[in-house]
Design a protein around this motif. Sequence first.
Motif, PDB file in Angstrom:
ATOM      1  N   THR A 168      47.871  41.970  33.010  1.00  0.00           N
ATOM      2  CA  THR A 168      48.500  42.506  34.212  1.00  0.00           C
ATOM      3  C   THR A 168      47.765  43.776  34.621  1.00  0.00           C
ATOM      4  OG1 THR A 168      50.642  41.678  33.469  1.00  0.00           O
ATOM      5  CG2 THR A 168      50.665  43.273  35.238  1.00  0.00           C
ATOM      6  N   PHE A 169      47.449  43.905  35.906  1.00  0.00           N
ATOM      7  CA  PHE A 169      46.712  45.061  36.404  1.00  0.00           C
ATOM      8  C   PHE A 169      47.425  45.654  37.619  1.00  0.00           C
ATOM      9  CE2 PHE A 169      43.602  42.129  34.574  1.00  0.00           C
ATOM     10  CZ  PHE A 169      42.913  42.957  33.699  1.00  0.00           C
ATOM     11  N   ALA A 170      47.268  46.941  37.790  1.00  0.00           N
ATOM     12  CA  ALA A 170      47.794  47.617  38.977  1.00  0.00           C
ATOM     13  C   ALA A 170      46.878  47.344  40.166  1.00  0.00           C
ATOM     14  CB  ALA A 170      47.875  49.113  38.723  1.00  0.00           C
ATOM     15  N   PRO A 171      47.431  47.357  41.384  1.00  0.00           N
ATOM     16  CA  PRO A 171      46.571  47.174  42.567  1.00  0.00           C
ATOM     17  C   PRO A 171      45.603  48.345  42.723  1.00  0.00           C
ATOM     18  CG  PRO A 171      48.795  47.793  43.216  1.00  0.00           C
ATOM     19  CD  PRO A 171      48.847  47.527  41.748  1.00  0.00           C
ATOM     20  N   LEU A 172      44.468  48.063  43.364  1.00  0.00           N
ATOM     21  CA  LEU A 172      43.451  49.084  43.603  1.00  0.00           C
ATOM     22  C   LEU A 172      43.065  49.099  45.081  1.00  0.00           C
ATOM     23  CD1 LEU A 172      41.034  48.440  40.570  1.00  0.00           C
ATOM     24  CD2 LEU A 172      42.793  50.204  40.751  1.00  0.00           C
ATOM     25  N   GLN A 173      42.281  50.092  45.439  1.00  0.00           N
ATOM     26  CA  GLN A 173      41.692  50.169  46.768  1.00  0.00           C
ATOM     27  C   GLN A 173      40.179  50.284  46.648  1.00  0.00           C
ATOM     28  OE1 GLN A 173      43.947  53.591  48.369  1.00  0.00           O
ATOM     29  NE2 GLN A 173      44.342  52.323  50.175  1.00  0.00           N
ATOM     30  N   VAL A 174      39.490  49.790  47.671  1.00  0.00           N
ATOM     31  CA  VAL A 174      38.045  49.980  47.739  1.00  0.00           C
ATOM     32  C   VAL A 174      37.778  51.450  48.038  1.00  0.00           C
ATOM     33  CG1 VAL A 174      35.930  49.345  48.952  1.00  0.00           C
ATOM     34  CG2 VAL A 174      37.670  47.612  48.460  1.00  0.00           C
ATOM     35  N   ASN A 197      40.973  40.517  36.618  1.00  0.00           N
ATOM     36  CA  ASN A 197      40.162  40.555  35.403  1.00  0.00           C
ATOM     37  C   ASN A 197      39.218  41.747  35.486  1.00  0.00           C
ATOM     38  OD1 ASN A 197      39.072  39.782  32.930  1.00  0.00           O
ATOM     39  ND2 ASN A 197      37.711  38.256  33.809  1.00  0.00           N
ATOM     40  N   GLU A 198      38.839  42.248  34.322  1.00  0.00           N
ATOM     41  CA  GLU A 198      37.834  43.312  34.223  1.00  0.00           C
ATOM     42  C   GLU A 198      36.817  42.922  33.165  1.00  0.00           C
ATOM     43  OE1 GLU A 198      40.220  46.698  33.258  1.00  0.00           O
ATOM     44  OE2 GLU A 198      40.666  47.168  35.363  1.00  0.00           O
ATOM     45  N   GLY A 203      32.227  46.582  33.398  1.00  0.00           N
ATOM     46  CA  GLY A 203      31.977  47.420  34.569  1.00  0.00           C
ATOM     47  C   GLY A 203      32.220  46.751  35.905  1.00  0.00           C
ATOM     48  N   TRP A 204      32.796  45.524  35.875  1.00  0.00           N
ATOM     49  CA  TRP A 204      33.113  44.788  37.090  1.00  0.00           C
ATOM     50  C   TRP A 204      34.599  44.427  37.107  1.00  0.00           C
ATOM     51  CZ3 TRP A 204      29.445  43.524  40.866  1.00  0.00           C
ATOM     52  CH2 TRP A 204      28.116  43.777  40.511  1.00  0.00           C
ATOM     53  N   THR A 205      35.131  44.269  38.312  1.00  0.00           N
ATOM     54  CA  THR A 205      36.533  43.885  38.492  1.00  0.00           C
ATOM     55  C   THR A 205      36.614  42.632  39.352  1.00  0.00           C
ATOM     56  OG1 THR A 205      37.360  46.152  38.288  1.00  0.00           O
ATOM     57  CG2 THR A 205      38.759  44.592  39.468  1.00  0.00           C
ATOM     58  N   VAL A 218      33.713  43.073  42.187  1.00  0.00           N
ATOM     59  CA  VAL A 218      33.261  44.350  42.739  1.00  0.00           C
ATOM     60  C   VAL A 218      33.011  45.299  41.573  1.00  0.00           C
ATOM     61  CG1 VAL A 218      33.947  46.353  44.131  1.00  0.00           C
ATOM     62  CG2 VAL A 218      34.490  44.047  44.936  1.00  0.00           C
ATOM     63  N   ARG A 219      32.026  46.142  41.694  1.00  0.00           N
ATOM     64  CA  ARG A 219      31.767  47.138  40.650  1.00  0.00           C
ATOM     65  C   ARG A 219      32.975  48.070  40.492  1.00  0.00           C
ATOM     66  NH1 ARG A 219      26.831  47.828  38.443  1.00  0.00           N
ATOM     67  NH2 ARG A 219      24.991  46.948  39.482  1.00  0.00           N
ATOM     68  N   ASP A 220      33.284  48.417  39.267  1.00  0.00           N
ATOM     69  CA  ASP A 220      34.400  49.335  39.022  1.00  0.00           C
ATOM     70  C   ASP A 220      34.221  50.652  39.771  1.00  0.00           C
ATOM     71  OD1 ASP A 220      35.368  47.418  37.315  1.00  0.00           O
ATOM     72  OD2 ASP A 220      34.989  48.543  35.470  1.00  0.00           O
ATOM     73  N   SER A 221      32.987  51.106  39.864  1.00  0.00           N
ATOM     74  CA  SER A 221      32.707  52.394  40.510  1.00  0.00           C
ATOM     75  C   SER A 221      32.981  52.376  42.003  1.00  0.00           C
ATOM     76  CB  SER A 221      31.255  52.793  40.262  1.00  0.00           C
ATOM     77  OG  SER A 221      30.355  51.778  40.726  1.00  0.00           O
ATOM     78  N   ASP A 222      33.138  51.180  42.591  1.00  0.00           N
ATOM     79  CA  ASP A 222      33.430  51.069  44.021  1.00  0.00           C
ATOM     80  C   ASP A 222      34.924  50.960  44.298  1.00  0.00           C
ATOM     81  OD1 ASP A 222      30.749  51.163  44.580  1.00  0.00           O
ATOM     82  OD2 ASP A 222      30.516  49.009  44.866  1.00  0.00           O
ATOM     83  N   LEU A 223      35.750  51.151  43.266  1.00  0.00           N
ATOM     84  CA  LEU A 223      37.198  51.029  43.407  1.00  0.00           C
ATOM     85  C   LEU A 223      37.895  52.303  42.960  1.00  0.00           C
ATOM     86  CD1 LEU A 223      37.469  47.450  41.836  1.00  0.00           C
ATOM     87  CD2 LEU A 223      37.624  48.009  44.281  1.00  0.00           C
ATOM     88  N   ARG A 224      39.144  52.451  43.422  1.00  0.00           N
ATOM     89  CA  ARG A 224      39.943  53.616  43.032  1.00  0.00           C
ATOM     90  C   ARG A 224      41.389  53.195  42.918  1.00  0.00           C
ATOM     91  NH1 ARG A 224      39.151  56.064  49.033  1.00  0.00           N
ATOM     92  NH2 ARG A 224      40.919  55.041  50.056  1.00  0.00           N
ATOM     93  N   PRO A 225      42.219  53.978  42.208  1.00  0.00           N
ATOM     94  CA  PRO A 225      43.646  53.640  42.115  1.00  0.00           C
ATOM     95  C   PRO A 225      44.298  53.648  43.497  1.00  0.00           C
ATOM     96  CG  PRO A 225      43.054  55.256  40.462  1.00  0.00           C
ATOM     97  CD  PRO A 225      41.871  55.130  41.371  1.00  0.00           C
ATOM     98  N   PHE A 226      45.260  52.759  43.672  1.00  0.00           N
ATOM     99  CA  PHE A 226      45.989  52.689  44.943  1.00  0.00           C
ATOM    100  C   PHE A 226      47.114  53.716  44.925  1.00  0.00           C
ATOM    101  CE2 PHE A 226      49.801  50.854  47.072  1.00  0.00           C
ATOM    102  CZ  PHE A 226      49.374  51.040  48.378  1.00  0.00           C
ATOM    103  N   THR A 227      47.162  54.518  45.949  1.00  0.00           N
ATOM    104  CA  THR A 227      48.232  55.500  46.085  1.00  0.00           C
ATOM    105  C   THR A 227      48.857  55.386  47.459  1.00  0.00           C
ATOM    106  OG1 THR A 227      46.635  57.177  46.803  1.00  0.00           O
ATOM    107  CG2 THR A 227      47.200  57.138  44.464  1.00  0.00           C
ATOM    108  N   LEU A 228      50.175  55.499  47.512  1.00  0.00           N
ATOM    109  CA  LEU A 228      50.880  55.437  48.796  1.00  0.00           C
ATOM    110  C   LEU A 228      50.720  56.740  49.546  1.00  0.00           C
ATOM    111  CD1 LEU A 228      54.220  53.716  47.680  1.00  0.00           C
ATOM    112  CD2 LEU A 228      52.413  52.728  49.085  1.00  0.00           C
ATOM    113  N   ALA A 229      50.427  56.662  50.838  1.00  0.00           N
ATOM    114  CA  ALA A 229      50.300  57.852  51.675  1.00  0.00           C
ATOM    115  C   ALA A 229      51.618  58.112  52.388  1.00  0.00           C
ATOM    116  CB  ALA A 229      49.179  57.647  52.692  1.00  0.00           C
ATOM    117  N   PHE A 230      52.084  59.341  52.346  1.00  0.00           N
ATOM    118  CA  PHE A 230      53.352  59.713  53.001  1.00  0.00           C
ATOM    119  C   PHE A 230      53.091  60.678  54.129  1.00  0.00           C
ATOM    120  CE2 PHE A 230      54.563  58.468  48.715  1.00  0.00           C
ATOM    121  CZ  PHE A 230      55.615  57.618  48.953  1.00  0.00           C
TER     122      PHE A 230
END
Length: 290
Positions: A221-227, A258-259, A262-264, A278-290
Amino acid sequence: MMLVVVAVSVPAGDRGTLTPWRVGIQAGHWQIDQLPDEQRRLRADTGAQWGSLTESAVNLEIARRVVAQLQAAGVTADLLPATVPPGYDADAFVAIHADDGAGAAASGWKIATPWRASAASRLLRNDIAKAYASASGLPEDRYGISYNMKGYYGFSWYRFEHAVAPTTPCAIIETGFLTSATDRALIVTDPERAAQGISRGILAYLGELSQLPDAARVPPTFAPLQVAVDSAALRWYPDAAERIKARLAAGTLVRVFNEENGWTELVVWGNFRLFGWVRDSDLRPFTLAF
């Protein structure tokens, strides 16, 4: 020479310890008109056809031989129709299919795991791929794996009662194209050899399975990410030399499955047909904007 596997397995689901290896071999589309009500929309999906030759008949011929070969090696093997027993609990589940729809020039086999593939499912896929490539002599259709293959209903324990248990390692193989004379020479004319490619892969996998911890059977199980960067390369496979499938804009929300090194592996949220690595380095944790 057939590999003989000692008929003992590690715990899986409710199977307990020191139980015989159990493998489910599904003949794709066989008795599909008898699917339960929860899957009734699939009852008309009778599969590929070449003249009077139906995919279900081809799948059944190969599946019966796989079951016989596994049983000869001391494995408890179940021949399954389109309907999967509720929560089917086994050391492996393999759905056997054949392909069409890409013209007479299309040739080759392909194999896929579920989206949320456990380590054991990936091992099963890799071992069958290696054995089937050797036995069949056919090319691998590397870029033919579809979203529907990975989301196969028989894998979808989170949607259906009639599906494998979450801890049952599983894979789906398209053994070749019915529309290809080259592929038919194997899967129609020589189903014994096609079956050997599958059964030998399964036996190799069972020989390695006891070395894995029980956790290897559990889907991750993985958390969602953003590019994180603009024009991030979405590739078919986790390799910088692989084909680019699409470019993703910064901020694109993705689901992770899957990871690896160094790839996701991911699918774009809201566009389920856009998936890849996609390369892990091209992704970041998803955060909600308020």
